[in-house]
Structure formats: structure tokens, C-alpha cells
Design an enzyme around this catalytic site. Structure first.
Site, short mmCIF file in Angstrom:
data_model
loop_
_atom_site.label_atom_id
_atom_site.label_comp_id
_atom_site.label_asym_id
_atom_site.label_seq_id
_atom_site.Cartn_x
_atom_site.Cartn_y
_atom_site.Cartn_z
N HIS A 78 0.74 -1.05 0.14
CA HIS A 78 -0.15 -0.03 0.13
C HIS A 78 0.63 1.29 0.03
O HIS A 78 0.81 1.96 -1.21
CB HIS A 78 -0.87 0.15 1.17
CG HIS A 78 -2.58 -1.39 0.92
ND1 HIS A 78 -2.55 -1.55 2.61
CD2 HIS A 78 -1.87 -1.68 0.79
CE1 HIS A 78 -3.03 -2.56 2.12
NE2 HIS A 78 -3.11 -3.12 0.69
N HIS A 237 -8.93 -2.39 -5.70
CA HIS A 237 -7.72 -2.79 -4.44
C HIS A 237 -6.51 -3.98 -4.81
O HIS A 237 -5.67 -3.52 -4.84
CB HIS A 237 -8.89 -3.26 -2.77
CG HIS A 237 -7.12 -3.41 -2.12
ND1 HIS A 237 -6.81 -2.36 -0.89
CD2 HIS A 237 -6.47 -4.86 -1.77
CE1 HIS A 237 -5.75 -2.37 -0.56
NE2 HIS A 237 -5.32 -3.81 -1.30
N ASP A 241 -3.05 -2.80 -4.87
CA ASP A 241 -1.78 -3.97 -4.74
C ASP A 241 -1.03 -3.34 -5.70
O ASP A 241 0.14 -3.42 -5.64
CB ASP A 241 -2.52 -5.17 -4.79
CG ASP A 241 -2.98 -5.07 -2.63
OD1 ASP A 241 -3.05 -4.00 -1.76
OD2 ASP A 241 -3.54 -6.40 -2.53
N HIS A 264 -0.45 -11.06 -5.17
CA HIS A 264 1.01 -10.82 -4.91
C HIS A 264 2.08 -11.51 -5.57
O HIS A 264 2.82 -11.26 -6.03
CB HIS A 264 1.57 -10.06 -3.30
CG HIS A 264 0.35 -9.42 -2.70
ND1 HIS A 264 0.75 -7.86 -2.85
CD2 HIS A 264 -0.23 -10.12 -2.15
CE1 HIS A 264 -0.45 -7.66 -2.23
NE2 HIS A 264 -1.32 -8.30 -2.01
#
Length: 305
Positions: A78, A237, A241, A264
Site C-alpha cells: 500500500h 484494491h 496492490d 501478490h
């Protein structure tokens, strides 16, 4: 010349780590040109510096975690997203715990802190990674891809089979030339499911998570009283990311990124795959601002406003 950027003054913030649940104090400090983003663990007998680079990423369970000689800094995405969105090239990030504070679960508090401190241009050319060939990574039905593009665009799609998420948009696209990162991306919060909390906490994750720093869902609905900040906050979101994860390439991108059901781990695989295929990218600088893609100059002007 499009110039590198750092902070005008020092920024301090404190909070808890999302996964460790431990209080952490964070200090962001201006850094010299070509320093990049460097995390420093100041709670150790000897401070340890960990550059924010894709090849320094170890654990990608639920966050991106940098690791060097057994020393870790987790949940960096973030903050990295905010730095990328505001065009910050060089900063020192001092931490007295192994995790960046989660604050409200989005990038908005980091954006506010950075804008409050001010952004300073430096007398050095800003470097971009220009993607010249398509690169793709896959994991089953999940995939992530870079394609050549004269700007920076991100597209993402998600599938969760959850009533509340199904009611929201599950696809989103952000072009830095056309849309404001600060207004349209930065406020999107991380999200999690009540039925997963027990498993996560048994595995040392989400110990600091709650309604104040995440969207929390039960089997049917969003539990946060204030609801969602965007109609497509879940997929937004994921884009937030991705912006942070991909800034571990070390420079802003000139590329189109797209992903389906990524996260991720896949973002890091894509970044590493790009760096390993050196014929697929080049470093670009713009000695004359008018020679830069118009979308890039608009984004940087907007970010500094």
C-alpha cells in the site's frame, strides 16, 4: 526534463501491522537521486537496509514481504502503491517493526502524509521501464501480462463467487493518463472473509486486522457499517496492490498491465519474468518533457498538484 522526485520533509506515522498486530513507528525521509525506495529496520542492533526490489521479495502470502539475510519487511504494497501513484522515486522508509503499518487498509493515508510533507523535484532524469514485448505468466486459470503501451494502464478482473462481491463490478481499468490515482484508486481498502480469519490467525496472519482497516465480509454481506467507498472497491484494491507490487521493478512503468484472478505472487512472478528477459524492456528518460507521452506528463502534473 522529467525529473526524479523525493519528499520535501520528513514524515512520521504509527499504527499496527495488519498481519503481526504489533505497533510500528514509520518515518519517511527524503533520499538523494537514484537512491530508489529503501526500507530500513531501525529496531535491530545494527540497522538493516532492504531495497524495494522484485528479487528481494520472499513471502507473498496475503502481502508482499521483502527479505534480506533473514530480516523482513512485510505489507509494503500500500505504501509502495502511494509512492508510485504520486511519482516518488527516492525515499528512505525507517521502521521499528517487521511490517509497514496498515493504517486504514488503503493507500489514502500514505497519500495524505506524502502530500502534506510535499513533493520535491530533483536535478536528475526520471527513469522509466518501457516494456517492448509482451510478457505473460500463468498459474492455472490465473494470469498476469505486460504489453507495450505508451503510458501506464492497468486492467484487472476477479472471481470470488460471493454475493456482496458479485453485486459489485468485478472488472476495472485505470489509465494514469485519464484517471486520478488519488481519487479513483488510493481509497480502496483491503478485504477479507470472516470464515478465513481463524485459519489466518493460526498461521500468524491478520492478527491486526479488523473493521477499522479492512472490508470484512461474512458469508453474505459486507459487515462494515459505512459500506463500500467505491462500487468496485474490491477489484480497485487489486489494482492498488498491483501498482505497489510492480513498483518493485524500481522505476515507473510504460506498459499495459492486465491480470485475471492475480495477486501478490503472480505480480512478483511477472516482474521477475520481465527483468530476466532483458530484450523485452528498456530504460527511458525524457530530457525534454514535451517528448514524453502526453499521458505521463498529465499524470505527473496531477500527482504533484
Amino acid at each position: 526534463m522529467l525529473k526524479q522526485r523525493t519528499l520535501k520533509t520528513v514524515i512520521r506515522a504509527s499504527g499496527v501491522g495488519l498481519h503481526g498486530g504489533v505497533k510500528v513507528n514509520m518515518t519517511l525521509r527524503p533520499a538523494a537521486p537514484d537512491t530508489g525506495i529503501v526500507f530500513r529496520r531501525v529496531d535491530l542492533p545494527e540497522p538493516v537496509d532492504i531495497p524495494a526490489k522484485a528479487f528481494m521479495v520472499g513471502d507473498t502470502r496475503m502481502c508482499s514481504c521483502l527479505e534480506k539475510d533473514g530480516v523482513k519487511v512485510g505489507t509494503i504494497e500500500h505504501l509502495m502503491s502511494a509512492l508510485a501513484g504520486l511519482g516518488i522515486d527516492n525515499v528512505w522508509v525507517d521502521l521499528d517493526a517487521p511490517e509497514v503499518p496498515i493504517l486504514d487498509g488503503s493507500a489514502a493515508p500514505f497519500v495524505f502524509l506524502i502530500q502534506s510533507a510535499g513533493i520535491e523535484e530533483q536535478n536528475a532524469a526520471k527513469k522509466f521501464i518501457r516494456v517492448t514485448k509482451t510478457i505473460e505468466v500463468r498459474d492455472g486459470d490465473k494470469w498476469a501480462r505486460f504489453e507495450p503501451y505508451d503510458g501506464y494502464r492497468l486492467a484487472f478482473s476477479i472471481v470470488f463467487n460471493h454475493p456482496a462481491i458479485d453485486k459489485s463490478a468485478q472488472k476495472a481499468e485505470i489509465d494514469f493518463a485519464e484517471q486520478s490515482y488519488v481519487r479513483e484508486v488510493a481509497r480502496a481498502r483491503t478485504f477479507g472473509f470472516m470464515q478465513e480469519v481463524e485459519y489466518l490467525r493460526e498461521n500468524g496472519l491478520a492478527l491486526g486486522g479488523g473493521l477499522e482497516n479492512a472490508i470484512v465480509l461474512d458469508e453474505f454481506r459486507v459487515l462494515n457499517q459505512d459500506g463500500l467507498r467505491y462500487g468496485d472497491e474490491f477489484v480497485k484494491h487489486k489494482i492498488l496492490d498491483a501498482i505497489g507490487d510492480l513498483y518493485l521493478l524500481g522505476h515507473p512503468l510504460l506498459a499495459a498491465y492486465s491480470s485475471h484472478k492475480g495477486g501478490h505472487a503472480l505480480n512478483n512472478q511477472l516482474a521477475r519474468a520481465l527483468l530476466e528477459q532483458q530484450s523485452s524492456w528498456e530504460i527511458a528518460t525524457f530530457e525534454q518533457a514535451e517528448h514524453a507521452p502526453s499521458g505521463v506528463t498529465r499524470w505527473l502534473a496531477q500527482a504533484a498538484a
